[in-house]
Design an enzyme around this catalytic site. Structure first.
Site, PDB file in Angstrom:
ATOM      1  N   PRO A 411       7.571  66.533  31.092  1.00  0.00           N
ATOM      2  CA  PRO A 411       8.547  66.667  32.284  1.00  0.00           C
ATOM      3  C   PRO A 411       9.294  65.705  32.871  1.00  0.00           C
ATOM      4  O   PRO A 411       8.695  64.627  33.154  1.00  0.00           O
ATOM      5  CB  PRO A 411       7.848  67.676  33.137  1.00  0.00           C
ATOM      6  CG  PRO A 411       6.417  67.274  32.973  1.00  0.00           C
ATOM      7  CD  PRO A 411       6.201  66.929  31.577  1.00  0.00           C
ATOM      8  N   CYS A 412      10.427  65.547  33.058  1.00  0.00           N
ATOM      9  CA  CYS A 412      11.278  64.437  33.665  1.00  0.00           C
ATOM     10  C   CYS A 412      12.230  64.990  34.531  1.00  0.00           C
ATOM     11  O   CYS A 412      13.335  64.890  34.458  1.00  0.00           O
ATOM     12  CB  CYS A 412      12.013  63.448  32.598  1.00  0.00           C
ATOM     13  SG  CYS A 412      10.777  62.967  31.102  1.00  0.00           S
ATOM     14  N   GLN A 413      11.832  65.445  35.737  1.00  0.00           N
ATOM     15  CA  GLN A 413      12.542  66.007  36.619  1.00  0.00           C
ATOM     16  C   GLN A 413      13.472  65.093  37.219  1.00  0.00           C
ATOM     17  O   GLN A 413      14.667  65.477  37.846  1.00  0.00           O
ATOM     18  CB  GLN A 413      11.802  66.711  37.702  1.00  0.00           C
ATOM     19  CG  GLN A 413      11.151  67.797  37.472  1.00  0.00           C
ATOM     20  CD  GLN A 413       9.561  67.634  37.121  1.00  0.00           C
ATOM     21  OE1 GLN A 413       9.299  66.600  36.741  1.00  0.00           O
ATOM     22  NE2 GLN A 413       8.726  68.593  37.311  1.00  0.00           N
TER      23      GLN A 413
END
Length: 798
Positions: A411-413
């Site tokens: 995840p790379c919010q």
């Protein structure tokens, strides 16, 4: 980045010593080797100006030759065919580097050479992430063009070095050289592949571990199986698709381990895939656990290593802390029966993360198991050895070299377009993007044979594609072959667009997998940076050769009617049965499919799971009554609105704003202001002939087109799951909101199937070096258990 149309500059010295030497290559041999240089006189008039041209685009207009040579003399230095040279560049720029692949005299009497260009790391897709590359490393490209011989400045010594997997921080031993290369960089597919074959399998296997004490690779004892680790697994969609696709190629890929921080997602994986060791923990803690597990395996002599057999804790610690197993009053001693689990973290919530074991106490049952730190087990070394030995034999945890395949989407919010506080200058300093670091560190530690990373297209858009370039740089720094691609979910048999980025990695001993070509017509609606447009699988493909794209009706029109307040998460189908081929196959029982038979349940009468919508508030449910049941309907169809000349929605001053029963307005202000009053998404109703843009994690209709075509509710979890390709027997766990999150975060199952097939073919050496592969099946028909034999037979018949 240096491109094939960069103009090379001639040297300033007019009297430089420059000529061909030796006899020219015989006319017969020259015509055989370079037929495009010796066309008939009638076609020679088509010769264009002297400028570099791409290797694959200049065949018709290639510079014509009168003769070829194998040697030239430049400033008193003998240059041979195949030598590497510096080539003049623009003032202030470093010399270009090229391999001479032809020496010829043009029909205009001028001397020329054909150059195959080397790229420095910063001239590839890696760009500013070149800091991860070892000094002196260059990549031989597939870009060639013709240049005047006077562009050559001097010779350069470039060594050919065998490609071996290393740690990203490990320096390689190099022969004396100006530069070295071990990979070819291919444009425009953004592929790094081995420049030449690894000498032997034995040499390759000895290089797959990153440090000296890891010299022996741990082999999978189940030779007919390949082990997969699914990181950031969610509910297991990606690995489900990959294992199905691998089976279609004739490979048994087993999801041996899955890791996710979401407990509900882990429950879903456990129920659907009981063959998988599922770990509900942060990926960073999992990496620390793997390192500790390796030390324990070394300590007990299960693998070679530098850790000697020593007591788990020292005497001083035991004296200071006393007997960890005593009751507080000192009257009762608890005896360890066995150790049943292991983790790294803080399971007792004492703010003391450490290696812990779950202890089964003598005379007590499973419900009384407790987590104890390793420091408290100093008098239980036999129990510890028993647990580690048993876990080692059962592959409880992966060890370096024991994993065939790692997949996952870190995840790379921090790159989300919805995030106003994104760090564009240093994306990796944003804590929300640091799972990318963890993912690559796990790859660096385990050294799997294959890697597949997935993410949103913003990976290649945000901050000039920094995180995508970082992922490629880390893999190439470890000497993995890599290939960047994009795939649209709907192109593989779903009524959903959903464009996603995938990055392949493969060890030098393996074939680098291609990307599967589309099977269905679905146009991409997502803007893509020009540099990455051609990595979209199917780019330039004639859409007329493909199946028609599926629609919403194809996927969900057979499902039972439910209301906004549906409470049952299990129900039966309508008596009418499936209406389309998609529905026929998506409704198959587990035992009829390629998905492992020991997962979930298989009743005589199929059960439909999770056909529940998010329960809307009374206000929102009342608003839905104002949305017409027609194509394109949305909040603009509510009373009292009109569009001005700028296509912006406005309140009609002649109409009084209608209120809900609660006293709030029917038309909410947030819907009016969304996207400068131009959006059609708030309270948008889907329609039967729609292809949905992207299944999302939140089911609120406030800024999404997610309302059912004919029912006053949002699409259910199951309807969304079908749009992602989940078979109906795939059961999800947790509250309804959590189920939406699991489905929305998933990699579309047919995309996983297609990639799994590509992996399976590559792992058997059955693919060539092309960046794409044609699928011999389509989804969801390929789910059938007997589809495996049919797909393999069709592929080999080709």
């Amino acid at each position: 980045m240096m491109t094939s149309n960069t103009q090379k500059l001639k040297r300033a010295e007019p009297d430089s010593d420059l000529c061909f030497t030796g006899k020219p290559v015989s006319v017969e041999e020259a015509r055989i080797k370079w037929p495009l240089r010796y066309k008939s006189k009638s076609r020679r008039t088509a010769r264009v100006k002297k400028k570099p041209k791409k290797k694959k685009d200049d065949d018709e207009n290639r510079q014509q030759a009168s003769s070829h040579y194998e040697q030239a003399m430049i400033d008193g230095v003998l240059v041979n065919l195949g030598d590497d040279v510096y080539v003049m560049a623009e003032e202030g720029n470093p010399y270009h580097i090229a391999k001479i692949v032809e020496l010829f005299q043009g029909i205009d009497g001028e001397p020329y050479f054909r150059s195959q260009w080397f790229y420095r790391p910063n001239e590839t897709v890696i760009k500013r992430l070149a800091v991860y590359m070892q000094e002196k490393r260059v990549f031989l490209s597939n870009v060639e063009d013709d240049n005047h011989l006077n562009c050559v400045h001097s010779k350069v010594n470039i060594a050919k070095v065998p490609l071996k997997i290393t740690s990203g921080i490990q320096k390689r031993d190099l022969p004396p050289c100006d530069y070295y290369y071990d990979m070819i960089y291919e444009m425009p597919q953004l592929t790094f592949s081995k420049a030449f074959d690894v000498p032997t399998d034995s040499e390759a296997s000895s290089s797959t571990i990153s440090s000296d004490h890891d010299s022996n690779r741990i082999e999978n004892p189940h030779k007919n199986e390949k082990f997969l680790l699914d990181l950031y697994s969610g509910c297991g969609a990606m690995s489900t698709g990959l294992t199905m696709g691998a089976a279609l190629s004739g490979i048994k890929l087993v999801t041996k381990w899955a890791v996710d921080i979401n407990s509900f997602a882990c429950e879903s994986v456990k129920w659907n895939h009981p063959e998988t060791e599922v770990r509900n923990e942060a990926a960073g803690d999992f990496l620390t656990l793997l390192k500790e597990w390796k030390k324990l395996s070394e300590m007990f002599g299960l693998i070679p290593g530098s850790v000697s057999q020593e007591p788990v804790t020292d005497v001083e610690d035991e004296e200071e802390g006393g007997d960890q197993n005593d009751e507080a009053d000192g009257n009762e001693v608890f005896e360890v029966e066995k150790l049943v689990d292991i983790c790294f973290g803080d399971p007792k919530y004492l703010n003391k993360p450490a290696l812990h074991f779950k202890v089964r106490w003598q005379g007590y049952g499973e419900d009384e198991d407790t987590w104890e730190p390793i420091d408290g087990l100093g008098n239980c070394e036999d129990k510890l050895k028993e647990f580690v030995t048993k876990g080692f034999k059962s592959n409880l945890l992966p060890l370096p070299g024991s994993v065939d395949f790692v997949c996952g989407g870190p995840p790379c919010q921090g790159i989300s377009g919805h995030n106003r506080y994104r760090n564009k200058e240093q994306p990796l300093e944003d804590v929300r993007n640091q799972q990318m670091l963890v993912y690559m560190d796990i790859i660096d530690f385990l050294k799997p044979k294959y890697v597949l990373m997935e993410n949103v297209v913003d990976l290649l858009k945000f901050s000039d594609g920094f995180l995508g370039r970082y992922a490629v740089a880390r893999l190439v720094a470890m000497n993995y072959q890599t290939r960047v691609g994009m795939m649209i979910a709907g192109s593989y048999g779903l009524p959903q667009v959903r464009n996603r980025v995938f990055i392949w990695g493969a060890q030098p001993t393996e074939k680098l997998p291609p990307y599967p070509l589309p099977t269905h017509k679905v146009l991409n609606k997502c803007p893509i940076p020009i540099e990455f447009k051609k990595v979209l699988s199917g780019h330039g493909l004639d859409l007329e050769t493909l199946e028609e794209g599926l629609t919403l009706a194809d996927a969900i029109s057979d499902l039972p009617q439910v209301t906004n307040w549906e409470e049952n998460d299990e129900m039966h189908y309508n008596e009418a049965g499936p209406k389309t081929d998609f529905q026929k196959f998506i409704r198959l029982k587990r035992s009829e499919t390629l998905i492992p038979k020991d997962g979930g349940e298989d009743s005589d009468e199929p059960i439909l799971y999770d056909h529940q919508p998010l329960v809307l508030s009374d206000d929102d449910f009342e608003r839905l009554q104002y949305i017409p049941k027609k194509k394109g309907a949305n909040f603009r169809d509510m009373p009292g609105l009109y569009l001005d000349e700028k296509k912006q929605v406005q309140f009609n001053p002649l109409v009084e704003r209608i209120k809900l029963k609660s006293g709030k307005f029917v038309v909410p202000d947030y819907a009016m202001s969304y996207v400068n009053r131009k959006s059609k998404r708030p309270f948008g109703r889907t329609w039967w002939d729609d292809i949905v843009n992207t299944v999302v994690t939140r089911a609120e209709p406030h800024n999404q087109i997610i309302i059912h075509p004919l029912q006053d509710r949002v699409l259910t979890v199951r309807e969304n799951a079908r749009l992602q390709g989940f078979p109906d027997f795939y059961k999800l766990f947790g509250p309804v909101k959590e189920k939406y999150i699991q489905v929305g975060n998933a990699v579309a199952v047919p995309v996983g199937v297609a990639l799994g097939y590509a992996f399976g073919m590559a792992s058997q050496g059955l693919t060539d070096d092309q960046p794409v592969i044609k699928l011999p099946f389509k989804f969801p028909e390929c789910m059938l258990a007997n589809a495996e034999d049919e797909a393999v037979a069709e592929d080999h018949s080709d």
